[in-house]
Structure formats: C-alpha cells, structure tokens
Design a protein around this motif. Sequence first.
Motif, short mmCIF file in Angstrom:
data_model
loop_
_atom_site.label_atom_id
_atom_site.label_comp_id
_atom_site.label_asym_id
_atom_site.label_seq_id
_atom_site.Cartn_x
_atom_site.Cartn_y
_atom_site.Cartn_z
N ALA A 263 -42.45 45.54 10.46
CA ALA A 263 -41.22 47.22 11.19
C ALA A 263 -40.44 45.97 11.40
N TRP A 264 -39.58 46.70 11.53
CA TRP A 264 -37.45 46.86 11.98
C TRP A 264 -37.46 45.99 11.41
N PRO A 265 -37.35 46.27 10.24
CA PRO A 265 -37.10 45.83 8.55
C PRO A 265 -35.83 45.09 8.59
N SER A 266 -34.87 45.19 9.40
CA SER A 266 -33.41 44.16 9.03
C SER A 266 -33.76 43.26 9.85
N TRP A 267 -34.33 43.32 11.17
CA TRP A 267 -34.73 42.17 11.65
C TRP A 267 -35.43 41.30 11.18
N THR A 268 -37.03 41.67 10.71
CA THR A 268 -37.76 40.51 10.33
C THR A 268 -36.82 40.25 8.89
N GLN A 269 -36.41 41.29 8.12
CA GLN A 269 -36.12 40.25 6.76
C GLN A 269 -35.06 40.34 6.15
N LEU A 270 -33.97 40.13 7.32
CA LEU A 270 -32.34 39.50 6.53
C LEU A 270 -32.28 38.44 8.03
N ILE B 133 -25.21 49.29 12.72
CA ILE B 133 -25.41 48.82 11.93
C ILE B 133 -26.72 48.77 11.26
N ARG B 134 -27.57 47.93 11.84
CA ARG B 134 -28.82 47.81 11.78
C ARG B 134 -29.26 49.72 11.12
N ASN B 135 -29.15 50.01 11.50
CA ASN B 135 -29.30 52.04 10.56
C ASN B 135 -28.96 52.20 9.07
N ILE B 136 -28.00 50.95 9.45
CA ILE B 136 -26.84 51.14 7.92
C ILE B 136 -27.66 50.42 7.14
N ILE B 137 -27.99 49.15 7.50
CA ILE B 137 -29.03 47.91 6.81
C ILE B 137 -30.19 48.57 6.33
N ALA B 138 -31.02 49.42 6.97
CA ALA B 138 -32.66 50.25 6.87
C ALA B 138 -32.33 50.78 5.52
N GLU B 139 -31.02 52.36 5.62
CA GLU B 139 -30.95 52.87 4.99
C GLU B 139 -30.76 52.15 3.49
N LEU C 54 -27.29 45.48 -0.76
CA LEU C 54 -27.45 44.63 0.56
C LEU C 54 -25.16 44.86 -0.09
N THR C 55 -24.37 44.85 -1.39
CA THR C 55 -23.88 44.94 -1.21
C THR C 55 -22.87 46.15 -0.14
N ASP C 56 -23.58 46.95 -0.55
CA ASP C 56 -22.79 48.16 0.01
C ASP C 56 -23.65 48.42 1.65
N ALA C 57 -24.60 47.39 2.49
CA ALA C 57 -24.87 47.49 2.96
C ALA C 57 -23.48 46.27 4.44
N ALA C 58 -23.54 45.20 3.44
CA ALA C 58 -21.92 44.33 4.07
C ALA C 58 -20.69 45.22 4.45
N GLU C 59 -20.78 45.80 3.28
CA GLU C 59 -19.65 46.85 2.77
C GLU C 59 -19.42 47.97 4.04
N TYR D 77 -23.56 63.03 15.21
CA TYR D 77 -24.54 62.22 16.71
C TYR D 77 -24.53 60.68 16.47
N GLU D 78 -24.84 59.94 15.39
CA GLU D 78 -24.82 58.98 14.93
C GLU D 78 -23.65 58.20 15.18
N ASP D 79 -22.50 58.10 14.77
CA ASP D 79 -21.15 57.40 15.04
C ASP D 79 -21.14 57.40 16.09
N GLY D 80 -21.31 58.56 17.13
CA GLY D 80 -20.70 58.84 18.24
C GLY D 80 -21.58 58.00 19.36
N PHE D 81 -23.18 58.44 19.06
CA PHE D 81 -23.83 57.74 20.55
C PHE D 81 -25.03 56.54 19.66
N VAL D 82 -24.69 56.09 18.53
CA VAL D 82 -25.39 55.09 17.77
C VAL D 82 -24.20 54.03 18.10
N GLY D 83 -23.53 54.38 17.14
CA GLY D 83 -22.48 53.51 16.99
C GLY D 83 -21.29 52.97 18.39
#
Lengths: 440, 291
Positions: A190-197, A398-404, A420-425, B251-257
């Motif tokens: 669960a919580w992939p970014s929190w636990t795995q990164l 950022i967590r959403n980006i990492i999950a993605e 991961l490079t894309d995630a960091a960028e 929505y993501e950029d405005g309300f989450v970010g």
Amino acid sequence: MRLSHLLPFVAVTALSLSPSAQAATTITWWHAMEGVLGEKVNAIADEFNASQDDYVVKPVYKGSYSDNLTATIAAFRAGQAPAITQVFEVGTATMMSAKGAIYPVYQLMQDTDTPFDPDAFLPAVKSYYTSSDGHMLSMPFNSSTPVLYYNQDAFAKAGIETPPKTWAELGKDAHKLVESGAAECGLTTAWPSWTQLENFSAVNDLPFATQANGFNGTDARLVFDQQPATVAHIQDLAEWQKSHAFEYGGRADNGTKRFQSGRCAMLTTSSASRAGIQEAAKGKFGFGIAPLPYDAKAVSQPRNSIIGGASLWVMRGQSDKVYQGVAEFMNFLSSPAVQADWASFTGYVPITTAAYQRLKDDGFYAKTPGASVAIDQLTRGTPDDNSRGLRLGNMPQIRNIIAEQLEKAFNGSETAAQALTDAAERGNQELEQFERSVSN
Amino acid sequence: MTTFERHSLTPWLLLAPQLVVVAIFFFWPAAESLRQAFYVQDAFGLGERFVGLANFQHVLASPGYWHAFGVTALFSLLVAAGAMGLALLLAVLADRVLHGARLYRVLLTWPYAVAPAVAGLLWLFMFDPVLGVLTHALAAIGVHWDAQLDPGQALALVVIASIWQQMSYNFVFFLAGLQMIPASLLEAAAIDGAGPFRRFFGITLPLLSPTAFFLLVMNSVYVLFETFATIDSTTLGGPGGATRTLVYKLYEDGFVGRDLGGSSAQSVLLMILVGVLTFIQFRYLERRVAY
C-alpha cells in the motif's frame, strides 16, 4: 402575540444561557479521521470538555487529509479558518511556509505559559515537525510507520520459518511462496511511494532529495533516481511483478485488500493498519508483523524508518481566549494517558516517550504481538539527514507523480531507471513551482 | 414588440434571478481565474506576484499537458462516438417496440439519474482487479484484467463508464427526434420500394440531423468537463497518466498541487478550446444540418 405567551420562551432562553454555557469558548478542530478513528477523536474531545468548564472543543470531520487541507486553505482565505486543523505529514512543508497563516505551536505554548517540552516526543516524530532553526511548529498527533505484514499460514505451507530481514531474502521467500503454491502472489504494497521509495531511502541511509531531504531549504531537488540501490530495488519489484512474486496493488491503501483476501502473502503498509487487518484476517489466516526489510548491500545497520500520519496545526485569526484553550487542549492531548490510550486503540505509535513507557508498563506490547515492531523500528539509532523525514513542497502532487511512474515501471512500459528519472524530473518541476510560490 | 419597448424594465426584472445566478456562479469565477492565470500565488493567498504569461508558458511547455491533451482527444472521440452510436441504435430499436415500450424507455433512461461518482464506483467494483465480478468472468475466458496497471484497460474502464452514463441522455433526445418524423414519409418511401436501410439513411438520419448536431455539442461539453467524477472515482487519472484528461490535470494541479496560477492558466486554455470547438461545430457542421 401577547407578552404572556412569550414568557415560556424567555424562560427557556434564559436557562440555556446559564453561566457555565455562556463562559465556555468554542474551539473548532477540523480533522480527517474517519470511522472508528473519528469516534475516538470525538471521545477524546468529550473527555477534555468534561474535564473543565472554560472551553468546548468541537471536532469536525472534513473528509480525507487532502480534503481537509483544501478546506482549511479555502476557509483561511475567507477568514473562517478553524482554530486547529489536522494536516498529513506530506503537507508539512506547505504549512511551514505559510508563515502568516499558522501560529507555531512552540510560540503558542510560550505566549500562553503552558508547559511544553519538545524533547518529550520521540526523536523521529519531533524532528519531522521541527523547523530548521529548532522550533516545533505543529503538535504531533497520529504517527505511524510502514512495517511488513506476513501471512503465517502461507509461510508455514511454503516451509519458511522466519519473516525476511532483507529485500534479498524477501525476494527468495516471495518466489518460494508462489512456486510452492502457498500463495498466488508473494508481496504487495500500500502507499507505494511512502513504503518503497521514501522509507526505502531512509532505512538504507540513501538521500531522497538534496538539502537533507528538504529540511535545509526550499531549493531541495529529488535525487532518489541517482541512487543505484533505489533504482535496483524498483527494478527488482518490476521483475517480480512478472512472476507474481510481487503484485502492484494500486495507490493509497488499495493494495491492502490483496493481503486481506489471502491472495498475497506479504504486505508493506502502515503500522496503523493493524486493527483493520486483524479484523479482516480473523478466521481466515494468522498474520505476523516484522520490520520493513532493508538492503544489505546498501547499509549494514538499517536506519530508523520515517513517519506517516498527521500533526495538528494552529491557525491564525482567533482570539487570545481561544488560543489559551487551544494550548490547554494540546497539553491534554500529549499527556501520556491520552497518547497511550490512542496508540493502543489505533495502531499508531505512541508519540511521546512517556506514553511508550506507560504502554510497556501496562504490558501492552507483551499482550499484543507485533505492536512493538513499529516503535522499535522508528526509534533505532539517531535520525540523520536521510532518515529525519521529508520536507518537500507539493509533496502530495509529487507522490502522485511517483505512483504514476512506478506504474510505468511495474507494467513494463519503462525500465525502473527511466521511470524514476522521469519521476524525479517531473517532481522537480513541482518543487520549482513551490519554491517560486513561497518566495513572493 | 411595442409592449416590450414601453416596459423596458420588465424583461430585465424577469431575467434578473437567472442573470444573478449566471453572474455569481459563472462570470465571477471565470473572471477570477482569468486574473489568477497571470499571477503566481502561494496556497494561502498570503502573497502574489504578477508574472505575465509565465504560467501559460509553463503549461504549454510541459509534456504532461500535451499528453493530457492527447488522452482527452482520444477519450472524447471514443465516448462521443460510443454514446451517440449506441444511443441511436437503442432509440431506433425502442421506437419500434409495440409492447411494453414505456418500460424499455424508462429502463434505458435510468443510468442518467445515477450520479457520476456512484456510477464510477459501481464500475470500479465490477472491475476491481481482486474482487470484481467482471474480473473473474474475464479471467475465465483467459483475459488478465488489471486496470490499476494496464493503461489500455484503465482507459477502457472510464470510457465504458462514461458511455453508459451519457447514453441515456442521448437516447431520450434521439427517441424524441424519431417520434417527430412523420410516419407518412416513411410509409411513402416504403410504398416506393425503399428497404429499411434505405429508409433509415435516406429519411430518418437526415431528419435527425438537428438532434444529432445538438447532441454532438452537448457530448463534447460532457466529455470535457463532466467525466471528471467518473475518472476521480475510478482511476484517479492513472495508471501512468493514461486516463488523465485536461480537466483532471487541472484539478490535480489546482487542488492537490495547489498551483493556482498554473491551473487557472489551464482553465483559461480549456475555455478557449471549448469556444473554438463550438465555433467550428456551428460554423462548419451546422451547414450540413437540415432543419
């Protein structure tokens, strides 16, 4: 209407305005604790309200952590902010940078002459909410940390005696579990970014971001993609995904149900999920709790893991009377009795050493196997720059980006290194945007 | 006409409630987001700085925005085509039913009454990768379903859920359109020897074109804005951004970010996009509509 008809109303009104009700000051507390946790929050407030006559704390459930933060910000902009609001750990940087909107807790306690000792809190908890100049800005409330849950029945069936200590061992066990037919899937999370990164970095003493993970300034940038051990770890998970030794279970706590249903034999998630898992596993399988595995190639002695959960922030714009009450309530909240009760009920860790001691003395850890894993893991060693926590702006995004990006690695459309490079960028663009917005 | 000229105040008074609602809930927020699009602001509104077109530059230069643009185009096309095509088919079939016509019509209109978030959740449950009923059915025929990880499947999930929702709306209009077509026209064609297909494409479809045009405009707006709840309750824009449409990104950029400037710039761009789309539709497509 004649006056005599009005008399009963006048009498009732007069009664309801009896001295004690008139004098009580209302303190609004917005939170995001749902279900049984919400009921417990109400019980804590009731207990405080019953203990004195001057203040009435009114907890209001505002939805998810993210909903509550949005609601708080909107309310502040409209001049209607609550006195206390609960903000999840990844919203900490946002709150800290809103200097005109928050009333730092250390200052509130000073101004109201309320006893307050930051050292009473566990170091891993204290450091997360302390500013770079050493002041505690919010009041820790519910803190948890990720641990490894394992299905004891599946382990026995596969002939594995002890839970894995390192990720290499975990990989072997996961394959063994699947190949022996003891489980359809080895590990989920669960919580992939929190636990795995985030926690993988902390435990293995690897930087997640520059500037001590953001503690030293808002010009921090993500560097987890430059740590070979981190990249290798994600690559391993992606490989295991193909043979079901690992199964990605989705964002937030979606992965939990793959463990609860008995499909996956191991799960990494918050220590606060213990009660929920216990409920779901009842009559189906026995489970154990072990520390989060570490990477023996990266570190010989694993560091402390970092916390999740939330803290309480005091908002500006209230009267002195309200702040006096807020200070008293904070004092009440961090008392060993309240904290020990909250921790034993929920699976969150006790946030003060006194509460921890009290639970130990009461025999709570002896009675509840696995409950001590989280606190032991949080308190081992001294937190350093890599394990103090994260203080990064726009962290929810950022967590959403990492999950993605992790999803791209796990479905095989990108290599772990590329993902991961894309995630960091992309995450760094968020950090740049945050830096611009707070430097006004 | 002369009455209106003499009482110039009355029509305004009668329109006032509606105008006030539009002004407060549309023009004011729109003006506010237009203004914010040129500023950088912190989340709490403690300070702001004029940045000119910088927000627009950031948005237009980001690959994520263009990715969302592509997703939106594909998603819109699939949903609009699916929702209108299926609705037309069902409307033609329901129009012919002799017994129990009302029951069919009610049943086919039903999904529109379900709130998008609820509909999204229903589909999510059915397609849950672990517990879903349809997941197990698919596994039985050898399809491994995991919309949490497979971009194509995730897109399919939101497309199906959105089509299911919007189809009923289209159905009602198509059915009404079909019933407006005089039976005598079709009978005359039948006497002249035109088969059912010839009658449909030669008479029914051209006479339905005003309805179809209206629905095309409405469906474009639906896909661009109202599918938000469906996406938010099912895929959250994932996996890997495969279902992140322009509105969801905003929505993501405005309300989450909490990037108010950036998301305001996106909403201005979206307003322009809808304006252009509607203009094109009226300018070019409407010419081919026979009223």
